[in-house]
Design a protein around this motif. Structure first.
Motif, mmCIF file in Angstrom:
data_model
loop_
_atom_site.group_PDB
_atom_site.id
_atom_site.type_symbol
_atom_site.label_atom_id
_atom_site.label_comp_id
_atom_site.label_asym_id
_atom_site.label_seq_id
_atom_site.Cartn_x
_atom_site.Cartn_y
_atom_site.Cartn_z
ATOM 1 N N LYS A 35 0.843 -1.184 0.000
ATOM 2 C CA LYS A 35 0.000 0.000 0.000
ATOM 3 C C LYS A 35 0.884 1.241 0.000
ATOM 4 N N VAL A 36 0.603 2.188 -0.913
ATOM 5 C CA VAL A 36 1.468 3.344 -1.094
ATOM 6 C C VAL A 36 0.918 4.556 -0.350
ATOM 7 N N HIS A 37 1.830 5.285 0.315
ATOM 8 C CA HIS A 37 1.496 6.512 1.042
ATOM 9 C C HIS A 37 2.488 7.588 0.599
ATOM 10 N N TRP A 38 2.063 8.851 0.685
ATOM 11 C CA TRP A 38 2.838 9.925 0.067
ATOM 12 C C TRP A 38 3.135 11.065 1.037
ATOM 13 N N PHE A 39 4.325 11.658 0.887
ATOM 14 C CA PHE A 39 4.695 12.878 1.599
ATOM 15 C C PHE A 39 5.225 13.879 0.578
ATOM 16 N N GLY A 40 5.304 15.166 0.985
ATOM 17 C CA GLY A 40 5.823 16.170 0.064
ATOM 18 C C GLY A 40 5.617 17.570 0.599
ATOM 19 N N VAL A 41 5.621 18.559 -0.298
ATOM 20 C CA VAL A 41 5.449 19.962 0.072
ATOM 21 C C VAL A 41 4.196 20.515 -0.598
ATOM 22 N N SER A 42 3.568 21.475 0.072
ATOM 23 C CA SER A 42 2.365 22.093 -0.510
ATOM 24 C C SER A 42 2.731 23.150 -1.541
ATOM 25 N N ASP A 43 3.863 23.824 -1.357
ATOM 26 C CA ASP A 43 4.305 24.872 -2.273
ATOM 27 C C ASP A 43 5.156 24.243 -3.375
ATOM 28 N N LYS A 44 4.553 24.017 -4.529
ATOM 29 C CA LYS A 44 5.252 23.304 -5.604
ATOM 30 C C LYS A 44 6.349 24.141 -6.255
ATOM 31 N N THR A 45 6.397 25.436 -5.973
ATOM 32 C CA THR A 45 7.493 26.254 -6.516
ATOM 33 C C THR A 45 8.829 25.869 -5.885
ATOM 34 N N LEU A 46 8.794 25.169 -4.754
ATOM 35 C CA LEU A 46 10.024 24.741 -4.085
ATOM 36 C C LEU A 46 10.621 23.496 -4.722
ATOM 37 N N VAL A 47 9.810 22.738 -5.449
ATOM 38 C CA VAL A 47 10.249 21.436 -5.948
ATOM 39 C C VAL A 47 11.476 21.530 -6.860
ATOM 40 N N PRO A 48 11.539 22.459 -7.822
ATOM 41 C CA PRO A 48 12.736 22.517 -8.676
ATOM 42 C C PRO A 48 14.034 22.739 -7.901
ATOM 43 N N LYS A 49 13.958 23.453 -6.788
ATOM 44 C CA LYS A 49 15.157 23.731 -5.993
ATOM 45 C C LYS A 49 15.726 22.484 -5.340
ATOM 46 N N LEU A 50 14.905 21.438 -5.223
ATOM 47 C CA LEU A 50 15.319 20.239 -4.507
ATOM 48 C C LEU A 50 16.109 19.273 -5.379
ATOM 49 N N GLY A 51 16.170 19.544 -6.671
ATOM 50 C CA GLY A 51 17.076 18.811 -7.548
ATOM 51 C C GLY A 51 16.703 17.383 -7.847
ATOM 52 N N TYR A 52 15.414 17.038 -7.791
ATOM 53 C CA TYR A 52 15.031 15.678 -8.153
ATOM 54 C C TYR A 52 15.390 15.430 -9.620
ATOM 55 N N ALA A 53 15.954 14.280 -9.882
ATOM 56 C CA ALA A 53 16.461 13.987 -11.223
ATOM 57 C C ALA A 53 15.316 13.923 -12.229
#
Length: 419
Positions: A186-204
């Motif tokens: 069973k899959v569960h998810w975490f993350g950030v509400s402000d998606k403008t931060l996502v590019p800064k995190l460097g996910y490939a």
């Protein structure tokens, strides 16, 4: 009784090595045990009543593991875990030597283990986890991983091994692709509400069609300095992070989601909040120690994204900075993808890759007063500089330089960390 001779030989090896190298010597004893008793890994890690929890991914696994372990212990579970420096196969054998009785048995309710993303796929063939948390996939050491897609493939193997729960980063497209392959948990998810931060995190990048963000059940709402606001399963969780940066806030969201699934109905979100609020940083991730009567902050950097995020989150006005890049950075050319200017000043540059690091820093306008590959001489020179007026002395170093400097200073245990 069959593992008794191997454990005794392993412990004698560890004792002998540490006579020569205080605080070190965990690799060789683990290697010895793995050769003498390869079956002890499976035998030991399949005996925990509440199973095995694995936390892996490119970045954030050390901090997340420490948080989940602390929350589980606060809820009354006895936990076996490994130091972040022992997250590959022989490291687990070393941990067994450290924590087991002479028969190879460890008394604990659950094992919560950090696993290196390059070794986890092989390890889960021997020890099946009940629960898996995958933090992310970022651009990393090209000499080791070649391409992030290979890391994603390895982590997909780990994800499919989970028998109960799989916790994934909902903002990383790599994790969304992994979820499509992992059908057994069973899959569960975490993350950030402000998606403008996502590019800064460097996910490939995946170079695949963009998948929609799933419904997050543990979410970072806001971060100001170290004050983070999260929501987990509909309940607010606000506290001060042990280390600076949005990446550490995401680690906290991952830890809350992982703990909620591990503990089930017994999960107390307020107890979790209190535990995280009192938690010291993982060693060398914002750790402040006293060196010869002087407070020093240690900041570990491990790849381009880690370096950029940690430098960007340093406070303004640092006056005494030592920058050390060691032998673990086989290709220091990635430094040129990092903008170091938030450091503002660098007094000393050192480590095995000192020439490359100095050139990079001078290109950005820094003029170090000392440049040498002799870590001890560099550190002594740096400590002899006048005390900063409005800041704390700060060391930014890679993993190899970190280990050598800590050993040089007599900080031999990763557990000896205060908030």
């Amino acid at each position: 009784m069959r593992y008794l001779p191997a454990i005794l030989i392993g412990r004698l090896t560890r004792f002998a090595v540490r006579l020569v190298r205080p605080g070190g010597g965990s690799a060789l004893p683990g290697l010895v045990l793995s050769k003498l008793a390869p079956g002890i890994l499976r035998s030991t890690f399949t005996r925990f009543p509440q199973g095995l929890v694995v936390i892996t991914g490119s970045a954030g696994k050390s901090t997340t593991t420490k948080m989940v372990v602390a929350i589980a212990r606060a809820h009354g579970l006895s936990v076996f875990t490994n130091p972040s420096t022992a997250n590959i196969r022989q490291g687990f054998f070393s941990s067994i030597l450290e924590k087991s009785n002479p028969l190879g048995k460890i008394r604990a309710d659950v094992a919560i283990l950090e696993m290196d993303e390059g070794h986890a796929a092989e390890l889960v063939q021997e020890i099946t986890p009940r629960q898996v948390t995958i933090m992310n996939v970022v651009e990393d050491q090209l000499d080791r991983f070649v391409d992030p897609a290979l890391v994603r493939e390895k982590l997909a193997v780990v994800a499919k091994s989970a028998t109960s729960h799989l916790i994934l980063n909902g903002d990383d497209q790599n994790c969304l692709l992994i979820a499509q392959e992992a059908m057994s948990a069973k899959v569960h998810w975490f993350g950030v509400s402000d998606k403008t931060l996502v590019p800064k995190l460097g996910y490939a990048p995946t170079y695949a069609e963009q998948l929609p963000t799933p419904n997050l059940t543990s979410t970072v709402l806001a971060l100001e300095d170290r004050e983070v606001k999260l929501v987990s399963h509909g309940k607010r969780v606000d506290f001060q992070l042990p280390s600076r940066g949005i990446h550490f806030a995401i680690d906290a969201a991952a830890a809350l989601e992982s703990s909620a699934q591990l503990l089930g109905d017994g999960f107390d979100v307020e107890l979790a909040r209190k535990t995280l609020a009192e938690l010291p940083p993982v060693f060398a991730r914002g750790e402040v120690v006293e060196v010869r009567g002087v407070p020093v902050e240690f900041i570990l950097v491990q790849n381009p994204i880690s370096t950029q995020l940690n430098i960007d989150n340093l406070p303004q006005g640092l006056e005494r900075v030592l920058f050390a890049i060691g032998r673990d950075v086989h290709d220091p050319s990635w430094l040129w993808t990092v903008d170091p200017r938030n450091l503002q000043t660098v007094d000393v540059v050192t480590g095995f890759n000192v020439a490359e690091a100095e050139l990079w820093l001078r290109h950005h306008g820094f003029t170090p007063g000392c440049s040498t590959d002799d870590l001890e001489a560099a550190f002594d020179y740096w400590l002899g500089l006048p005390e900063p007026v409005d800041s704390i002395r700060t060391v930014v170093f890679s993993a190899d330089a970190m280990r050598r400097i800590r050993r040089m200073l007599g900080f031999t245990s990763p557990e000896e960390v205060q908030r």
